[in-house]
Design a protein around this motif. Structure first.
Motif, PDB file in Angstrom:
ATOM      1  N   HIS A   1      14.939  30.867 -67.502  1.00 31.03           N
ATOM      2  CA  HIS A   1      15.077  32.153 -66.824  1.00 31.03           C
ATOM      3  C   HIS A   1      15.874  33.155 -67.666  1.00 31.03           C
ATOM      4  CE1 HIS A   1      14.159  30.369 -62.589  1.00 31.03           C
ATOM      5  NE2 HIS A   1      13.072  30.646 -63.291  1.00 31.03           N
ATOM      6  N   LEU A   2      16.876  32.682 -68.390  1.00 31.56           N
ATOM      7  CA  LEU A   2      17.589  33.575 -69.295  1.00 31.56           C
ATOM      8  C   LEU A   2      16.644  34.156 -70.350  1.00 31.56           C
ATOM      9  CD1 LEU A   2      20.880  31.540 -69.827  1.00 31.56           C
ATOM     10  CD2 LEU A   2      20.725  33.841 -68.836  1.00 31.56           C
TER      11      LEU A   2
ATOM     12  N   TYR B   1      14.523  36.909 -69.132  1.00 24.92           N
ATOM     13  CA  TYR B   1      15.250  38.177 -69.049  1.00 24.92           C
ATOM     14  C   TYR B   1      15.607  38.729 -70.428  1.00 24.92           C
ATOM     15  CZ  TYR B   1      15.960  37.502 -64.016  1.00 24.92           C
ATOM     16  OH  TYR B   1      15.773  37.349 -62.670  1.00 24.92           O
TER      17      TYR B   1
ATOM     18  N   CYS C   1      32.435  31.804 -69.099  1.00 27.05           N
ATOM     19  CA  CYS C   1      31.908  32.326 -67.838  1.00 27.05           C
ATOM     20  C   CYS C   1      32.527  31.559 -66.677  1.00 27.05           C
ATOM     21  CB  CYS C   1      30.383  32.257 -67.798  1.00 27.05           C
ATOM     22  SG  CYS C   1      29.709  30.624 -67.396  1.00 27.05           S
TER      23      CYS C   1
ATOM     24  N   ALA D   1      27.095  29.650 -63.804  1.00 21.67           N
ATOM     25  CA  ALA D   1      25.749  30.077 -64.192  1.00 21.67           C
ATOM     26  C   ALA D   1      24.761  29.546 -63.163  1.00 21.67           C
ATOM     27  CB  ALA D   1      25.393  29.571 -65.582  1.00 21.67           C
TER      28      ALA D   1
ATOM     29  N   THR E   1      18.126  31.754 -60.790  1.00 26.16           N
ATOM     30  CA  THR E   1      17.997  33.191 -61.038  1.00 26.16           C
ATOM     31  C   THR E   1      18.302  33.576 -62.483  1.00 26.16           C
ATOM     32  OG1 THR E   1      20.301  33.582 -60.380  1.00 26.16           O
ATOM     33  CG2 THR E   1      18.622  33.719 -58.649  1.00 26.16           C
TER      34      THR E   1
ATOM     35  N   THR F   1      21.250  33.702 -63.911  1.00 25.67           N
ATOM     36  CA  THR F   1      22.375  34.630 -63.811  1.00 25.67           C
ATOM     37  C   THR F   1      23.663  33.998 -64.316  1.00 25.67           C
ATOM     38  OG1 THR F   1      21.363  35.662 -61.869  1.00 25.67           O
ATOM     39  CG2 THR F   1      23.709  36.063 -62.230  1.00 25.67           C
TER      40      THR F   1
ATOM     41  N   VAL G   1      27.755  34.550 -64.227  1.00 28.38           N
ATOM     42  CA  VAL G   1      28.765  35.270 -63.451  1.00 28.38           C
ATOM     43  C   VAL G   1      30.108  35.187 -64.171  1.00 28.38           C
ATOM     44  CG1 VAL G   1      29.885  35.559 -61.220  1.00 28.38           C
ATOM     45  CG2 VAL G   1      27.554  34.646 -61.327  1.00 28.38           C
TER      46      VAL G   1
ATOM     47  N   VAL H   1      22.097  30.608 -55.795  1.00 27.64           N
ATOM     48  CA  VAL H   1      23.109  31.625 -55.499  1.00 27.64           C
ATOM     49  C   VAL H   1      24.117  31.130 -54.462  1.00 27.64           C
ATOM     50  CG1 VAL H   1      23.471  33.919 -54.507  1.00 27.64           C
ATOM     51  CG2 VAL H   1      21.678  33.576 -56.214  1.00 27.64           C
TER      52      VAL H   1
ATOM     53  N   TRP I   1      27.913  40.096 -62.465  1.00 28.24           N
ATOM     54  CA  TRP I   1      26.733  39.225 -62.440  1.00 28.24           C
ATOM     55  C   TRP I   1      25.749  39.733 -63.487  1.00 28.24           C
ATOM     56  CZ3 TRP I   1      25.278  35.803 -58.005  1.00 28.24           C
ATOM     57  CH2 TRP I   1      26.385  35.508 -57.199  1.00 28.24           C
ATOM     58  N   VAL I   2      25.398  38.871 -64.418  1.00 25.81           N
ATOM     59  CA  VAL I   2      24.593  39.267 -65.579  1.00 25.81           C
ATOM     60  C   VAL I   2      23.309  38.448 -65.605  1.00 25.81           C
ATOM     61  CG1 VAL I   2      24.535  39.488 -68.074  1.00 25.81           C
ATOM     62  CG2 VAL I   2      26.707  39.761 -66.866  1.00 25.81           C
ATOM     63  N   SER I   3      22.179  39.130 -65.554  1.00 28.55           N
ATOM     64  CA  SER I   3      20.884  38.473 -65.719  1.00 28.55           C
ATOM     65  C   SER I   3      20.185  39.119 -66.910  1.00 28.55           C
ATOM     66  CB  SER I   3      20.031  38.603 -64.452  1.00 28.55           C
ATOM     67  OG  SER I   3      20.628  37.941 -63.365  1.00 28.55           O
TER      68      SER I   3
END
Length: 216
Positions: free
Chosen positions: A52-53, A56, A126, A129, A133, A135, A137, A170, A185-187
């Motif tokens: 997923h990373l 993105y 971090c 993670a 998603t 994401t 955090v 989540v 929150w970083v995606s």
């Protein structure tokens, strides 16, 4: 009747059966929804996060603790980094292979956006993670620093400890976070699209996000 009266009327009707003096916290909320959509092994969870990373447009690397300093040094060299923001609580061993020409810029109160814009890269850990998603955090802990240092520099390297910092969903991620801490929150890299759907990266944060999945 205007729109305001219409909205207020609907609110009154919705609250008609609420006893006087009842507060939201007096009514328990049932939270029996699914916490995750599948049962995964730690390896499958890390693979899903990496997938997923990548979707993105983040760049994903995998490393062991022994190889991490050399990997970080190589990523910074490939980027041509000369100035690097380093949070106070970042493990010093992660920086042990850095070229001596790279200036380490401390995360300090009062740092301006102009000062941070003159920095090439930032390196952080971090908080958690989220695999489903993609994401990452950040919560301002010692190895992550203030929010501003990950929003202004154009290049962010984020180290995620696998498996302990990776969760499926989540809800699981929220359960690990302190709501009183400042969260980011970083995606993937920061990006937006205009009305023509032309993607522009680096608008609200780093243009380039590299995530290192640190196993072992």
């Amino acid at each position: 009747m205007n729109s305001r009266d219409l909205v207020l009327g609907r609110i009154r009707r919705a609250l008609a059966d609420v006893p006087p003096g009842e507060r939201p916290e007096d009514v328990p909320v049932v939270r029996d929804y699914a916490q995750t959509h599948a049962t995964r092994t730690p390896e499958q969870r890390a693979d899903l996060l990496a997938e997923h990373l990548a979707d993105y447009r983040a760049t994903v690397h995998r490393s062991t603790p022994a190889d991490l300093p050399a990997l970080i040094a190589r990523l910074l060299a490939d980027r041509g980094t000369r100035r690097l923001v380093v949070p106070d609580g970042l493990p010093q061993r992660w920086l042990s292979a850095l070229d001596s020409s790279i200036e380490r810029v401390a995360d300090r109160p009062g740092q301006t956006a102009r000062e941070l814009d003159a920095v090439d890269s930032v390196l952080t850990g971090c908080a958690v993670a989220i695999a489903e998603t993609g994401t990452i955090v950040l919560d301002g802990s010692a190895d992550q620093g203030r929010r501003r240092i990950t929003l202004v520099p154009d290049h962010h390297i984020c180290v995620v400890r696998v498996p302990e910092q990776v969760v499926d969903s989540v809800p699981q991620g929220l359960a690990r976070l302190d709501p009183a801490r400042p969260q980011t929150w970083v995606s993937g890299p920061s990006a937006t699209s205009d009305i023509e759907l032309d993607r522009v990266e680096g608008v609200h944060g780093p243009r380039t996000l590299e995530v290192v999945l640190l196993a072992g």
